[in-house]
Design an enzyme around this catalytic site. Structure first.
Site, PDB file in Angstrom:
ATOM      1  N   ASP A  93      11.162  -5.349   1.381  1.00 29.25           N
ATOM      2  CA  ASP A  93      10.532  -6.620   1.733  1.00 29.25           C
ATOM      3  C   ASP A  93       9.657  -7.109   0.583  1.00 29.25           C
ATOM      4  O   ASP A  93       8.629  -7.743   0.800  1.00 29.25           O
ATOM      5  CB  ASP A  93       9.710  -6.480   3.018  1.00 29.25           C
ATOM      6  CG  ASP A  93       8.581  -5.459   2.887  1.00 29.25           C
ATOM      7  OD1 ASP A  93       8.617  -4.654   1.926  1.00 29.25           O
ATOM      8  OD2 ASP A  93       7.668  -5.469   3.732  1.00 29.25           O
ATOM      9  N   ASP A  96       4.719  -9.220  -1.319  1.00 26.50           N
ATOM     10  CA  ASP A  96       5.013  -8.186  -0.329  1.00 26.50           C
ATOM     11  C   ASP A  96       4.754  -8.784   1.051  1.00 26.50           C
ATOM     12  O   ASP A  96       3.662  -9.296   1.326  1.00 26.50           O
ATOM     13  CB  ASP A  96       4.131  -6.955  -0.555  1.00 26.50           C
ATOM     14  CG  ASP A  96       4.491  -5.819   0.380  1.00 26.50           C
ATOM     15  OD1 ASP A  96       5.397  -5.042   0.042  1.00 26.50           O
ATOM     16  OD2 ASP A  96       3.872  -5.734   1.464  1.00 26.50           O
ATOM     17  N   LEU A  97       5.774  -8.748   1.915  1.00 28.30           N
ATOM     18  CA  LEU A  97       5.631  -9.367   3.233  1.00 28.30           C
ATOM     19  C   LEU A  97       4.674  -8.564   4.111  1.00 28.30           C
ATOM     20  O   LEU A  97       4.714  -7.333   4.138  1.00 28.30           O
ATOM     21  CB  LEU A  97       6.994  -9.469   3.914  1.00 28.30           C
ATOM     22  CG  LEU A  97       8.060 -10.321   3.202  1.00 28.30           C
ATOM     23  CD1 LEU A  97       9.347 -10.322   4.007  1.00 28.30           C
ATOM     24  CD2 LEU A  97       7.565 -11.737   2.968  1.00 28.30           C
TER      25      LEU A  97
END
Length: 394
Positions: free
Chosen positions: A301, A258-259
């Site tokens: 993302d 997960d960014l």
């Protein structure tokens, strides 16, 4: 009797080919050449029917004029169909000019009794030879790949027909019996020529279907923004990864990524910049995984990397550390610099699950353990340890 059989069978088969080509031309986005060829072979059928109906019952000059008019029309439409099929705009002007000159010359020769009959024959043979030679050369020089070998077959038989027209009238003069034989031979050559052209159109249909199927598979299995696999395809590829994992001492690791700091980029720079950042992230993922690993985008993302054929658990940490290093580097797009990070959760097969869904859930839990501490790190799933006490390495 054989003369009548040749005419009737030839005219019938020509009409059937014309109907097939016309019907195919009705299909949306069909190459326009098919419509011209339908008209061409219909004109050939009319010329054959006129020759049969007027033979022996009228003035030879009128018979030859009527036959030549529709025979020339057939070759003109055939050549125009090739021009449209191959997208040769310059050739259309040449074909129309030649057809106009031929039509005018044919009418002039018919209306001038003083001119010998051979002038009509020479004009007809010369024009048809020229058109067929043009068709053969155009097919060979501009043959598109999606027609397979069929356009070359059409070119070959067009060349044979050109030779046939060059020799037909001299042979008939020398051997009157050649009239029926030559007519039968011409019928066969024309039929094969148009069947080859019909096969070209059908081959393009086949290619369209294959391209559409390939595009549908891309939409079904690949993320259109990043080009990575999507979750549907990830499930299929994971089954293959498990086959490799059943080998002795082999492991499979699922890294849920997960960014960090992505939402502020979207909010401040806009979705276009956000999309470009995601594309850059995808390229970084592709560059730092092995050929046996799998990368996929499963959310806005959120990404998943499946590392296969691992022999030692500590290999997972090296892979996660490499991913974290690449994803934590600043991204430079359009003169702007965007800081980024990543929270990575890791699960192992078979310790933490035996299905992709269970392994993703475990890796997702580990990722939130990282999020709950300091972000921009990685953690291996530990079911015995509550999230707030999970240790995040890196």
């Amino acid at each position: 009797m054989f003369f009548q059989i040749v005419h009737i069978s030839g005219t019938t088969v020509y009409c059937i080919c014309a109907i097939l080509l016309w019907w195919i031309n009705r299909v949306p986005r069909t190459n326009p050449g098919a419509g011209w060829w339908a008209g061409a072979i219909l004109a050939a059928a009319v010329s054959r029917a006129l020759l049969f109906a007027l033979d022996g019952a009228g003035d030879p000059r009128t018979v030859l004029f009527a036959y030549g008019l529709f025979s020339g029309l057939e070759k003109t439409l055939l050549a125009l169909g090739i021009v449209r099929f191959l997208k040769l705009p310059a050739g259309e002007r040449w074909v129309r000019t030649a057809a106009g000159l031929f039509g005018g010359g044919l009418v002039l020769a018919w209306l001038s009794p003083a001119l010998p009959l051979w002038t009509l024959r020479a004009a007809l043979a010369g024009f048809n030879l020229g058109m067929l030679a043009f068709v053969a050369i155009a097919c060979l020089r501009h043959c598109p790949a999606d027609t397979g070998p069929w356009l070359r077959v059409a070119a070959f038989f067009s060349g044979l027909l050109a030779l046939h027209w060059a020799t037909a009238f001299p042979l008939i003069e020398a051997f009157p019996g050649w009239r029926v034989t030559g007519l039968a031979l011409g019928t066969v050559l024309v039929l094969v020529q148009y069947l080859a052209l019909l096969a070209c159109v059908l081959r393009q249909f086949q290619q369209r279907l294959m391209d559409a199927e390939s595009k549908a598979l891309d939409l079904a299995y690949f993320d259109p923004l990043t080009g990575l696999n999507n979750k549907n395809y990830l499930s299929k590829l994971f089954e293959q990864a498990l086959v490799l994992a059943t080998r002795p001492h082999h492991l499979v690791a699922v890294c849920y990524i997960d960014l960090d700091n992505f939402k502020p980029i979207n909010d401040s720079a806009g979705h276009k910049a956000g999309d470009m950042v995601l594309q850059e992230v995808a390229q970084r993922l592709k560059s730092c995984i092995r050929s046996t690993d799998i990368s996929a985008r499963i959310g806005g993302d959120e990404f998943v990397v499946v590392a296969t054929q691992l022999e030692q658990p500590d290999q997972v940490e090296r892979i996660a550390s490499k991913l974290l290093e690449r994803l934590s580097a600043d991204i430079h797009i359009g003169g702007a610099t965007y800081p980024l990070g990543a929270s990575i959760g890791i699960s192992l097969y078979p310790q933490h699950g035996d299905t992709l869904s269970s392994l993703i859930d475990a890796a997702d839990t580990a990722m939130y353990q990282v999020k709950s501490t300091h972000k921009n790190g990685y953690a291996l799933y530990d079911q015995s340890e509550p999230p707030e006490r999970a240790a995040a390495a890196g």
